[in-house]
Design an enzyme around this catalytic site. Structure first.
Site, PDB file in Angstrom:
ATOM      1  N   TRP A  82       0.994  -1.165   0.135  1.00 19.37           N
ATOM      2  CA  TRP A  82       0.017   0.005  -0.081  1.00 19.37           C
ATOM      3  C   TRP A  82       0.849   1.168  -0.048  1.00 19.37           C
ATOM      4  O   TRP A  82       0.618   2.295  -0.562  1.00 19.37           O
ATOM      5  CB  TRP A  82      -0.839   0.195   1.231  1.00 19.37           C
ATOM      6  CG  TRP A  82      -2.454  -0.815   0.946  1.00 19.37           C
ATOM      7  CD1 TRP A  82      -2.471  -2.014   0.204  1.00 19.37           C
ATOM      8  CD2 TRP A  82      -3.494  -0.663   1.388  1.00 19.37           C
ATOM      9  NE1 TRP A  82      -3.543  -2.489   0.224  1.00 19.37           N
ATOM     10  CE2 TRP A  82      -4.268  -1.774   1.168  1.00 19.37           C
ATOM     11  CE3 TRP A  82      -4.008   0.462   2.253  1.00 19.37           C
ATOM     12  CZ2 TRP A  82      -5.749  -1.750   1.479  1.00 19.37           C
ATOM     13  CZ3 TRP A  82      -5.292   0.210   2.921  1.00 19.37           C
ATOM     14  CH2 TRP A  82      -6.134  -0.844   2.159  1.00 19.37           C
ATOM     15  N   ASP A 108       3.940   0.220  11.611  1.00 19.20           N
ATOM     16  CA  ASP A 108       3.831  -1.189  11.854  1.00 19.20           C
ATOM     17  C   ASP A 108       4.685  -1.608  13.146  1.00 19.20           C
ATOM     18  O   ASP A 108       5.621  -1.099  13.467  1.00 19.20           O
ATOM     19  CB  ASP A 108       4.314  -1.943  10.304  1.00 19.20           C
ATOM     20  CG  ASP A 108       3.506  -3.371  10.489  1.00 19.20           C
ATOM     21  OD1 ASP A 108       2.857  -3.512   9.696  1.00 19.20           O
ATOM     22  OD2 ASP A 108       4.064  -4.349  11.456  1.00 19.20           O
ATOM     23  N   ASP A 148      -4.992  -1.828   6.280  1.00 22.54           N
ATOM     24  CA  ASP A 148      -5.226  -3.189   5.913  1.00 22.54           C
ATOM     25  C   ASP A 148      -4.981  -4.103   6.861  1.00 22.54           C
ATOM     26  O   ASP A 148      -4.850  -5.398   6.432  1.00 22.54           O
ATOM     27  CB  ASP A 148      -4.500  -3.355   4.302  1.00 22.54           C
ATOM     28  CG  ASP A 148      -4.804  -4.576   3.643  1.00 22.54           C
ATOM     29  OD1 ASP A 148      -6.107  -5.008   3.645  1.00 22.54           O
ATOM     30  OD2 ASP A 148      -3.908  -5.578   3.022  1.00 22.54           O
ATOM     31  N   LYS A 188      -9.830  -2.057   6.144  1.00 21.23           N
ATOM     32  CA  LYS A 188     -10.509  -3.406   6.003  1.00 21.23           C
ATOM     33  C   LYS A 188     -11.289  -3.915   7.012  1.00 21.23           C
ATOM     34  O   LYS A 188     -10.895  -3.722   8.120  1.00 21.23           O
ATOM     35  CB  LYS A 188      -9.324  -4.383   5.626  1.00 21.23           C
ATOM     36  CG  LYS A 188      -9.980  -5.809   5.376  1.00 21.23           C
ATOM     37  CD  LYS A 188      -8.934  -6.637   4.782  1.00 21.23           C
ATOM     38  CE  LYS A 188      -7.454  -6.990   5.856  1.00 21.23           C
ATOM     39  NZ  LYS A 188      -6.723  -7.983   5.216  1.00 21.23           N
TER      40      LYS A 188
END
Length: 233
Positions: A82, A108, A148, A188
């Site tokens: 992404w 992350d 995501d 998502k």
């Protein structure tokens, strides 16, 4: 006469995978699906780190939120597909001199291999003060927050649904703290009946909320994406 072996005009031949000793049938099926997935092949050919890159490409083609000059936060960015898409679309590398230069910030829990044009940080976005750190790294507020992320699968469909809805709600609350007025939130979710509260929350905070299943999302998957535009601030 020699046969045409170029493949042009012929059917693509599916790759069949035999179940090796010690390997579960489910693993064999996954491997066979990967080998025959056109999006996996496209990702490899076009240099993306995974087929998920095409999901955000298709969502952006429809809603146009990754515009040149946009400041983007990608939560749970590993492996980086992404971010790769965002870098190109917001002109983070300044490759288009006639367009504004954007910024891409990847977040992350784990280390992520560097991505040209993106700034990657290892951080748990659930930590206290994470929104302030993100704004500090970004040099201000974001135009887009996207995610995501999915919780680790438990094998129980309803449990997994509840987990990903909780994760999406947490991402939404972070977005409320870092988005500019008019900004966009993309995340998502898994269809399963518990997303009603999330939808109500987003409709209070954004002028428009859409639920989309992009073509790159596998037909046998219950995943879909919520795209909330026009953050009210």
């Amino acid at each position: 006469m020699a046969k045409n072996t170029s493949g042009r005009g012929q059917r693509d031949l599916k790759v069949k995978v035999k179940t090796a000793r010690g390997r579960k049938l489910s693993s064999t099926r996954w491997l066979q699906r990967q080998l025959n997935d056109p999006y996996v092949k496209r990702a490899q050919a076009e240099g993306y780190r995974g087929r998920a890159a095409f999901k955000i490409l298709e969502l952006d083609d429809k809603f146009r939120f990754l515009v040149p000059g946009a400041r983007v936060v990608d939560l749970g960015c590993a492996p980086g597909g992404w971010c790769q898409v965002a870098v190109k679309r917001v002109n983070a590398l300044g490759e288009r001199s006639d367009k504004r230069v954007g910024r891409v910030l990847g977040i992350d829990l784990q280390e992520v291999e560097p991505i040209a044009g993106a700034e990657i940080h290892q951080l748990d976005f659930l930590d206290d003060g994470a929104d302030d750190r993100i704004k500090e790294w970004l040099g201000g507020k974001a135009d887009v927050v996207m995610s995501d992320m999915a919780a680790s699968s438990s094998g129980h469909k309803q449990t997994d649904h509840l987990r990903i809805i909780a994760l999406c709600e947490a991402a939404a609350y972070l977005a409320f703290g870092v988005l500019e007025e008019g900004g966009t939130f993309v995340a998502k979710v898994l269809a399963g009946g518990a997303e009603g509260d999330l939808q109500k929350l987003l409709k209070q905070k954004f002028t428009k909320v859409a639920n989309v299943k992009p073509p790159a999302s596998r037909s046998d998957s219950s995943e879909k994406f919520v795209v909330a535009t026009g953050f009210r601030g």
